[in-house]
Design an enzyme around this catalytic site. Sequence first.
Site, short mmCIF file in Angstrom:
data_model
loop_
_atom_site.label_atom_id
_atom_site.label_comp_id
_atom_site.label_asym_id
_atom_site.label_seq_id
_atom_site.Cartn_x
_atom_site.Cartn_y
_atom_site.Cartn_z
N ASP A 282 -4.18 -20.66 -45.36
CA ASP A 282 -3.04 -21.04 -44.65
C ASP A 282 -3.22 -22.53 -44.72
O ASP A 282 -4.02 -23.01 -45.08
CB ASP A 282 -3.03 -20.56 -43.07
CG ASP A 282 -1.68 -20.59 -42.55
OD1 ASP A 282 -0.74 -21.24 -43.08
OD2 ASP A 282 -1.34 -19.77 -41.56
C1 BGC Z 1 2.00 -21.23 -41.35
C2 BGC Z 1 2.31 -20.21 -42.57
C3 BGC Z 1 3.21 -21.12 -43.63
C4 BGC Z 1 2.44 -22.31 -43.94
C5 BGC Z 1 3.32 -23.19 -44.82
C6 BGC Z 1 1.55 -22.49 -41.75
O1 BGC Z 1 1.33 -23.29 -40.53
O2 BGC Z 1 1.23 -20.25 -40.58
O3 BGC Z 1 2.71 -19.16 -42.38
O4 BGC Z 1 3.30 -20.47 -44.70
O5 BGC Z 1 2.42 -23.17 -42.66
O6 BGC Z 1 4.27 -23.55 -44.40
#
Ligand code: BGC
Length: 742
Positions: A282
Amino acid sequence: MMTNLRKCAFLLISLAAVGPIMAQQSTPAQQPKPPEGSKPMAIKGAPKDPTELKIDQLIKKMTLAEKVDMIHASSSFTSGGIPRLGIPELTMSDGPHGVRLEHGRGWDETLVHVFDSATYFPTGVCLAATWNPQLGYQQGSALGSESNARGKDVQLGPGINIIRTPLNGRNFEYMSEDPYLVSRMVVGEIKGMQSQGISACVKHYLANNQEIGRSHIDVEMSERALREIYLPGFKAAITEGGANTIMGAYNKFRGQFCTENAYLIDTILKKEWGFKGIVISDWGAVHNTMEALENGTDLEMGTDLSMLPNPDYHKFFLGDTVMTLVRDGAVSEALVDDKVRRILRIMFKTHMMDHSRAKGAFDTKAHQMVARKVAEEGIVLLKNTQNLLPLNNNVRRIAVIGANADRPNAQGGGSSQVRSLYEVTPLQGLKNANSNVEITYAQGYTIARGAQADKALIAQAAQAAAQADVAIIVGGWTHGYDYAVWKDNAYDAEDVDKPDMNMPFGQDELIKAVVKANPKTIVVLMGGGPIDMTQWENTVPSILQAWYPGLEGGTALANILYGKVNPSGKLPMSFPVKLEDVPAHKLGEYPGDDTTVRYNDGIYVGYRYYDTYKVAPLFPFGYGLSYTTFGYSNLSVTPAGPGKVTVRFTVRNTGTRPGAEVAQVYVHEAKCSVDRPEKELKSFEKVYLEPGASKTITLTLNKDAFQYYSEAKRQWVMEPGRFDFLVGSSSRDIRLTGNLEL
Ligand code: BGC
């Protein structure tokens, strides 16, 4: 006031977790031991597969620096490519419900692309409420096509974390409290997405079941809860859905960050399940170079806001530090090669290397119609006494009440937000549906942090209701659509959990006043999950759960209210009477102590708890009404080979309208050496039937339906004995029962 452009930048910045600044090494956390019986994948000699041979050749030509460039971000949503060798960057985009607005490589470019758009599909929980895996495939396929047309290689979804508490701000993005329903829906969606040539990225692996403390909270749970509740959806996504990529969660699991968790990633995902694709962190979720290298993170993503305007992605944990470690002999280059190989494997598989991927399309009518269909099948009719619905021709004047009726509210808040081409609001949908009906609108409440009941707005609404034949209140949760203040009014949004289950903005008072003024009141609830209805539920004749229903949500809702569409959605989660009934809350095991959250509710999540411990929910799992009725008959349960059982029964449309029923099969083992839930969903089928028509449904259950995970033996066990088969219309509306000694 913030300009739109600034708001976009704000959203992007607030939602992308700040990436790491300095790579570092620290002592790896204690690794949990792999369970007995887990089979390490044999590493044999050079792979024979021609693609693997091509990958070997490419890797041989790469310098260490080039390899390392491939395993970390090169901009906020790309990984590094090697132009010299014809290796492109992987381009990624959120999210589960549409292609996120385009913002280019850096934040500044956000400003260039603010006018783009994509189809906004209903959120995950609405899709799951359709209980229709084919529809999951169609939504996935439409989303994959849009992603492809927008030049994306990886679409960052679906999100499938188990709904453990109604307060989780991201429940709207996820699917269910039940691992079997999640599994069936996610497989359909992933296959649909990947049928368009791009990669799905199933997330967030694992136990990201709350947003509070998500960046550091350590989740402790039993091995049985892990295996029976939290892993099956991911396992199905990988082993049946064939997801090319998976995203590691922010939180910790048993003391180690999920993205670099040896047990979850190396032991279970890669060795037990044989995952050959890419583990993507993530955004900003990597914390330790050695752990990430050794335990299986393949690609470190994040957004290096600390270094604006000149971000240096080489400073990531999987950047320059890796070069130093390899050169010093502290880690083997083979570890890096394995990550590069996985990335290349997916690049070949998704035709990034030969640029032969078919073009997709976006913002098409066909995609909008898929979004509408999902909303029509996902909206759940919770209550319909007095036959108030569907609205009949005697209804001439409708008072539409509530701020949620007249604002874009068809998506949840956070990284999954999409710039939709348009959005049909509930008010617009009702206006479009029938020009012979006079519609008046009253706002009823104000969406603002801490806003209480507004006497003047309530009086206006009650007056409008009194003068109408029917009042329709559209309320419930909000997601913080206004980027500038998104945390202020966000209940269903990333990085926030709801404070409680109470209706915000004085809506209880509003509903009570409106019902008093006109008893023919329908309440439509938006949101990612349940809200406390105790103050008015027994006085309101009709209630619908509309979730966040995507850009065609208003049309879908109006079609259901007017009876053009017969509702067939079923709850993918239990709606408790009150928050204290939820096991995690009853035990005081939410949100943890800011360091650790202990899932002492174990396998007793959702209906597994309510049914076993005899706590009546307000609306049970699997529940949803129709404008017609269904009869169940002729159950037979017969052995169908080792560990297999065939369940056969007939469903008949006994009413006067065509409609669809989700017939559900639950299993219970009467006596067992360990506790088993009162019932567990093990199969279902959605059938469409004309009035008077019937269908015989045949479902085959395999050994998975009868096993439990034995902590003593560290393996799945089927204990011989009597198994009950409960067939019905919801978890608490069982129409037929049978049993078999197995
Ligand atoms: C989120 C993810 C997301 C990523 C990119 C993170 O803060 O938890 O679900 O895909 O950001 O935007």
